[in-house]
Design an enzyme around this catalytic site. Structure first.
Site, PDB file in Angstrom:
ATOM      1  N   HIS A  44       0.854  -1.191   0.000  1.00  0.00           N
ATOM      2  CA  HIS A  44       0.000   0.000   0.000  1.00  0.00           C
ATOM      3  C   HIS A  44       0.884   1.233   0.000  1.00  0.00           C
ATOM      4  CE1 HIS A  44      -3.100   2.865   1.182  1.00  0.00           C
ATOM      5  NE2 HIS A  44      -3.961   1.969   0.786  1.00  0.00           N
ATOM      6  N   ASP A  90      -8.054  -4.761  -0.655  1.00  0.00           N
ATOM      7  CA  ASP A  90      -8.507  -5.543  -1.820  1.00  0.00           C
ATOM      8  C   ASP A  90      -8.222  -7.032  -1.697  1.00  0.00           C
ATOM      9  OD1 ASP A  90      -7.454  -2.685  -3.465  1.00  0.00           O
ATOM     10  OD2 ASP A  90      -9.530  -3.398  -3.481  1.00  0.00           O
TER      11      ASP A  90
HETATM   12  C1  SDX Z   1      -5.915   0.609  -3.051  1.00  0.00           C
HETATM   13  O1  SDX Z   1      -3.931   4.926  -1.771  1.00  0.00           O
HETATM   14  C2  SDX Z   1      -5.009   4.360  -1.272  1.00  0.00           C
HETATM   15  O2  SDX Z   1      -5.491   4.759  -0.214  1.00  0.00           O
HETATM   16  C3  SDX Z   1      -5.610   3.250  -2.112  1.00  0.00           C
HETATM   17  C4  SDX Z   1      -6.696   2.403  -1.467  1.00  0.00           C
HETATM   18  C5  SDX Z   1      -7.971   3.195  -1.211  1.00  0.00           C
HETATM   19  O3  SDX Z   1      -8.735   2.822  -0.310  1.00  0.00           O
HETATM   20  O4  SDX Z   1      -8.237   4.145  -2.025  1.00  0.00           O
HETATM   21  O5  SDX Z   1      -6.246   1.873  -0.222  1.00  0.00           O
HETATM   22  C6  SDX Z   1      -7.085   1.229  -2.367  1.00  0.00           C
HETATM   23  O6  SDX Z   1      -5.565   1.009  -4.131  1.00  0.00           O
HETATM   24  C7  SDX Z   1      -5.136  -0.476  -2.337  1.00  0.00           C
HETATM   25  C8  SDX Z   1      -3.892  -0.966  -3.141  1.00  0.00           C
HETATM   26  C9  SDX Z   1      -4.398  -1.967  -4.186  1.00  0.00           C
HETATM   27  N1  SDX Z   1      -3.287  -2.334  -5.122  1.00  0.00           N
HETATM   28  C10 SDX Z   1      -2.732  -3.540  -5.106  1.00  0.00           C
HETATM   29  O7  SDX Z   1      -2.997  -4.418  -4.287  1.00  0.00           O
HETATM   30  C11 SDX Z   1      -1.735  -3.781  -6.247  1.00  0.00           C
HETATM   31  C12 SDX Z   1      -0.468  -4.459  -5.692  1.00  0.00           C
HETATM   32  N2  SDX Z   1       0.249  -3.504  -4.848  1.00  0.00           N
HETATM   33  C13 SDX Z   1       1.285  -2.740  -5.485  1.00  0.00           C
HETATM   34  O8  SDX Z   1       1.238  -2.523  -6.835  1.00  0.00           O
HETATM   35  C14 SDX Z   1       1.864  -1.639  -4.627  1.00  0.00           C
HETATM   36  O9  SDX Z   1       2.045  -2.158  -3.369  1.00  0.00           O
HETATM   37  C15 SDX Z   1       1.086  -0.329  -4.528  1.00  0.00           C
HETATM   38  C16 SDX Z   1       0.880   0.256  -5.872  1.00  0.00           C
HETATM   39  C17 SDX Z   1      -0.221  -0.540  -3.854  1.00  0.00           C
HETATM   40  C18 SDX Z   1       1.918   0.622  -3.689  1.00  0.00           C
HETATM   41  O10 SDX Z   1       3.080   0.810  -4.355  1.00  0.00           O
HETATM   42  P1  SDX Z   1       4.247   1.740  -3.718  1.00  0.00           P
HETATM   43  O11 SDX Z   1       3.957   2.154  -2.321  1.00  0.00           O
HETATM   44  O12 SDX Z   1       4.536   2.808  -4.710  1.00  0.00           O
HETATM   45  O13 SDX Z   1       5.392   0.745  -3.544  1.00  0.00           O
HETATM   46  P2  SDX Z   1       6.497   0.564  -4.608  1.00  0.00           P
HETATM   47  O14 SDX Z   1       5.852   0.280  -5.928  1.00  0.00           O
HETATM   48  O15 SDX Z   1       7.455   1.705  -4.492  1.00  0.00           O
HETATM   49  O16 SDX Z   1       7.161  -0.775  -4.074  1.00  0.00           O
HETATM   50  C19 SDX Z   1       8.104  -0.758  -3.001  1.00  0.00           C
HETATM   51  C20 SDX Z   1       8.793  -2.106  -3.117  1.00  0.00           C
HETATM   52  C21 SDX Z   1       9.281  -2.401  -4.537  1.00  0.00           C
HETATM   53  O17 SDX Z   1      10.374  -3.280  -4.449  1.00  0.00           O
HETATM   54  P3  SDX Z   1      11.886  -2.627  -4.511  1.00  0.00           P
HETATM   55  O18 SDX Z   1      11.955  -1.796  -5.779  1.00  0.00           O
HETATM   56  O19 SDX Z   1      12.014  -1.791  -3.241  1.00  0.00           O
HETATM   57  O20 SDX Z   1      12.796  -3.825  -4.534  1.00  0.00           O
HETATM   58  O21 SDX Z   1       7.850  -3.153  -2.811  1.00  0.00           O
HETATM   59  C22 SDX Z   1       7.667  -3.954  -3.957  1.00  0.00           C
HETATM   60  C23 SDX Z   1       8.130  -3.156  -5.143  1.00  0.00           C
HETATM   61  O22 SDX Z   1       8.531  -3.996  -6.197  1.00  0.00           O
HETATM   62  N3  SDX Z   1       6.230  -4.243  -4.033  1.00  0.00           N
HETATM   63  C24 SDX Z   1       5.707  -5.435  -4.305  1.00  0.00           C
HETATM   64  C25 SDX Z   1       4.325  -5.279  -4.195  1.00  0.00           C
HETATM   65  N4  SDX Z   1       4.039  -4.003  -3.871  1.00  0.00           N
HETATM   66  C26 SDX Z   1       5.216  -3.363  -3.778  1.00  0.00           C
HETATM   67  N5  SDX Z   1       6.291  -6.628  -4.624  1.00  0.00           N
HETATM   68  C27 SDX Z   1       5.445  -7.659  -4.843  1.00  0.00           C
HETATM   69  N6  SDX Z   1       4.091  -7.590  -4.744  1.00  0.00           N
HETATM   70  C28 SDX Z   1       3.496  -6.410  -4.438  1.00  0.00           C
HETATM   71  N7  SDX Z   1       2.183  -6.340  -4.357  1.00  0.00           N
END
Ligand code: SDX
Length: 427
Positions: free
Chosen positions: A306, A363
């Protein structure tokens, strides 16, 4: 907490004011930064940038806290119903019994959607994704309700709120009816708001439909948990579109489109598709954990991580408990739920996820309940939109009443410096 921040830049020192919120969050006020220093800040995705001050929702990502207008999500999910929470989020206070009854009565005045809207939905193929249809229908509501809301007029604003709450629920279910090739239903004024959702979705001309109270109660709780979430992607979209003084329907239509993305609200659909793929592939959760951690593999564990919560999403805790209760009550033994629990247990002890503070989000479990309630996967993000509608309305209203300026971020240009035009025969 310091009252100012000192910035040293280009040999000069600048004192910038610090704003402290009611929960002691601090913001360095950079409203005059460019005028003072000639420089701007750069923050792709706005992870470190506040777009506004707001009284609506407080969340603490480190502590896993979520409150609407000061009330905890745990209390609201346990003790209130969705329309009560919608009233709280939009108008700022829990309604009295009379206010809530009046709100429900006033919403009922506006649930009829202009019959000509059916010509628009008829134009879509059955294969159209419901979120695309919902965004289009929401924008089309402007054509049939062209009156611009005077946000300073409480009566006009209240009427716009009731109209939006009434019509959006109906057109959201029409996207499902279109997909199924069923006739479109009308709101039934003898039923409650959430009970009407089930009626609008599943009532067929061949006979009466009675929604199970367990299902209505679970949906009520799910909609409450989705009602608002401060400046998330889709809410920020609603605010920035509304900041140009575009109407409420147009702004919400843009919010629907932003929510559709699989990194945001579309994740609930992506979670189920992921779990089904894992199940089809033999149910080997460990294999998919490895894929999620593999930098060369674009696979992400959907429903994990998140932007703000670096702890358990408090909504996920409540939804996980509700999933167990609903499936037990309905006698559903869904192997998908077991795969979800395997993934969660594995991720909570895995260094990759723990070090990156990746926990299940709202989710991760919601789709499992929707599936148990008979909601098709393509409709999961529409469910999210129905729940988030009060938050979108509240945030749009707050932005307009606070007279926020039009949203217009700056940039750092990294393209070509000035160059001479090249005639066609010289290229
Ligand atoms: C919602 O913002 C809100 O409030 C949203 C929400 C709402 O109520 O409106 O809460 C609803 O959108 C919830 C989130 C739903 N999305 C997902 O479940 C999709 C999967 N999650 C990711 O895509 C990700 O975690 C995000 C987009 C939700 C958040 O991304 P960030 O905070 O920008 O994190 P990042 O992309 O910078 O990742 C940080 C690290 C990375 O690795 P490194 O580069 O540090 O090695 O964590 C890894 C990412 O690759 N990572 C994941 C991951 N999420 C982040 N690795 C594997 N699986 C994942 N799901």
């Amino acid at each position: 907490m310091s009252k100012t921040a000192i910035l040293e830049f280009d040999g000069k020192k600048y004192e910038l004011p610090v704003i402290v919120g009611s929960e002691n969050e601090a913001a360095i006020d950079i409203e005059k930064l460019r005028a003072l220093t000639g420089a701007i800040t750069l923050d792709p995705g706005y992870k470190n940038s506040g777009s506004c001050k707001s009284d609506i929702t407080f969340l603490d990502g480190e502590e896993g806290i979520l409150r609407y207008r000061g009330y905890s999500i745990e209390d609201l999910a346990d003790k209130a119903d969705f329309l009560e929470v919608a009233y709280l989020v939009i108008f700022g206070e829990l309604p009295t019994k009379a206010e809530l009854a009046q709100f429900e009565t006033d919403i009922r005045k506006y649930t009829l959607v202009n019959e000509e809207m059916k010509n628009i939905i008829d134009g879509f193929p059955k294969t159209a994704h419901p979120m695309g249809v919902l965004s289009a229908l929401t924008s089309a509501l402007t054509a049939f309700n062209p009156k611009v809301v005077n946000v300073e007029n409480d009566k006009e604003m209240y009427e716009a709120v009731c109209k939006t709450m009434g019509k959006f629920l109906v057109i959201a279910t029409w996207t499902y009816r279109k997909m199924m090739g069923y006739p479109l239903n009308y709101y039934d004024n003898t039923k409650g708001y959430v009970e009407n959702f089930m009626h609008l979705m599943f009532e067929l001309p061949t006979g009466p439909y009675k929604a199970s109270p367990v299902v209505v109660d679970a949906l009520d709780k799910l909609f409450i948990l989705h009602a608002d979430h401060e400046q998330n992607c889709s809410t920020s979209t609603v605010r920035i579109v509304g900041s140009s003084h575009a109407g409420l329907f147009a702004s919400i239509s843009a919010g629907v489109s932003a929510l559709w993305g699989p990194l945001h609200g579309g994740a609930n659909q992506a979670v189920l598709e992921m779990l089904e793929a894992i199940q089809k592939d033999g149910g080997d959760a460990a294999k998919y954990m490895a894929k999620a951690k593999d930098k060369d593999d674009p696979f992400r564990l959907m429903g994990f991580g998140h932007r703000v919560y670096k702890n358990f999403d408090p909504r996920a805790r409540i939804i996980k408990k509700a999933a167990d209760e609903v499936l037990a009550t309905l006698g559903v033994d869904d192997p998908i739920l077991n795969i979800a629990k395997q993934l969660e247990e594995a991720a909570l002890v895995d260094e990759y996820f723990v070090s990156r503070k990746l926990y299940p989000n709202v989710d991760f479990y919601s789709g499992i309940i929707y599936r148990a309630l008979g909601i098709p996967t393509d409709m999961f993000t529409v469910m999210f939109a129905i729940g988030r509608l009060p938050g979108w309305i509240a945030q749009w209203k707050e932005m307009r009443i606070n007279k926020e300026p039009i949203g217009r971020p700056r940039q750092i240009y990294t393209g070509h410096p000035l160059r001479d035009f090249v005639a066609m025969d010289k290229r």
